[in-house]
Scaffold this motif. Structure first.
Motif, short mmCIF file in Angstrom:
data_model
loop_
_atom_site.label_atom_id
_atom_site.label_comp_id
_atom_site.label_asym_id
_atom_site.label_seq_id
_atom_site.Cartn_x
_atom_site.Cartn_y
_atom_site.Cartn_z
N ARG A 101 -37.97 -27.40 -10.73
CA ARG A 101 -37.97 -28.86 -10.73
C ARG A 101 -39.40 -29.38 -10.89
O ARG A 101 -40.36 -28.62 -10.78
N LEU A 102 -39.51 -30.67 -11.14
CA LEU A 102 -40.80 -31.31 -11.37
C LEU A 102 -41.11 -32.31 -10.27
O LEU A 102 -40.21 -32.96 -9.74
N GLU A 118 -46.72 -36.67 -2.48
CA GLU A 118 -45.87 -35.91 -3.41
C GLU A 118 -44.48 -36.53 -3.43
O GLU A 118 -43.92 -36.88 -2.39
N SER A 119 -43.95 -36.67 -4.63
CA SER A 119 -42.62 -37.26 -4.79
C SER A 119 -41.55 -36.22 -4.51
O SER A 119 -41.84 -35.02 -4.38
N LEU A 120 -40.32 -36.69 -4.45
CA LEU A 120 -39.20 -35.76 -4.37
C LEU A 120 -39.08 -35.03 -5.70
O LEU A 120 -39.24 -35.63 -6.76
N PRO A 121 -38.82 -33.73 -5.69
CA PRO A 121 -38.69 -32.99 -6.96
C PRO A 121 -37.43 -33.41 -7.71
O PRO A 121 -36.43 -33.79 -7.11
N LEU A 128 -38.33 -38.70 -13.58
CA LEU A 128 -39.74 -38.34 -13.50
C LEU A 128 -40.63 -39.46 -14.04
O LEU A 128 -41.69 -39.74 -13.49
N ASP A 129 -40.18 -40.10 -15.13
CA ASP A 129 -40.94 -41.22 -15.70
C ASP A 129 -41.10 -42.34 -14.67
O ASP A 129 -42.17 -42.95 -14.56
N ILE A 130 -40.03 -42.63 -13.92
CA ILE A 130 -40.10 -43.69 -12.91
C ILE A 130 -41.08 -43.31 -11.81
O ILE A 130 -41.91 -44.12 -11.37
#
Length: 206
Positions: A101-102, A118-121, A128-130
């Motif tokens: 995941r990213l 760090e965002s949620l993967p 991901l763009d958001i």
């Protein structure tokens, strides 16, 4: 009789005053020396804590860069961005039994404090763009982890095309990017005359 009386004679007032004055001078000098030692120890302790905090921050960034997502994984999206007081990147998250995941990771300076968010993967590139735009616009509501205080500025450059170049603050579409071999991060600590510069090897080929 006179010799015995002379032997029993005590100190005169002048001698006592001289003795007290000498003791006072010795006490003042001793206090100043002790105060200097205590202040030096406090300064050394603060410097050691600052050095330790910076080392931990650099180690965390090295770990993030070791998992930096390749642009081909992102379908030509940018995998890092830098602006005044902010550095963002996209990294891969590998967990046992889970697909790759990213995740968007942001290093940011707010009121002199360097934090990491760090965002949620996710596996969804639109999601991901958001997350990426939220990181760039400082609108993400992710709680940050404090890495170091007393940081005035942060700047980052990338090594590509044979020299150090600034990292774009915004996505640049499908631009042709050559090998990215290194990242240079510069931190200016409060009260320090010179900046701290750390170079990270990337080895990314787009």
């Amino acid at each position: 009789m006179m010799q015995a009386s002379s032997r029993r004679r005590g100190f005169t007032l002048i001698e006592l005053l001289v003795a007290v004055a000498v003791l006072a001078i010795v006490a003042v000098l001793g206090w100043r020396g002790l105060d200097g030692i205590v202040r030096s120890r406090q300064a050394l302790t603060e410097q050691m804590e600052q050095t330790r905090g910076i080392q931990l921050a650099f180690a965390q960034l090295q770990s993030d860069l070791d998992h930096l997502a390749l642009r081909k994984q992102l379908r030509s999206r940018e995998n890092m961005s830098a602006d005044t007081g902010r550095f963002a990147l996209v990294r891969t998250v590998l967990e046992e039994g889970e697909p790759t995941r990213l995740q968007v990771v942001t290093y940011r300076i707010v009121d002199g404090v360097l934090t990491r968010r760090e965002s949620l993967p996710t596996r969804d590139l639109l999601r991901l763009d958001i997350l990426w735009q939220a990181a760039l616009n400082n609108t993400d509501d992710i709680p940050g982890v404090v890495l170091q205080s007393a940081v005035d500025t942060m700047a980052a450059r990338i090594w590509r095309d044979g020299g150090w170049q600034p990292i774009p603050a915004e996505a640049q579409g499908t631009q042709d990017v050559q090998d990215r071999l290194g990242l240079e991060l510069t931190l200016q600590m409060r009260g320090q005359t010179g900046p701290l510069v750390k170079v990270f090897m990337l080895g990314e080929k787009n």
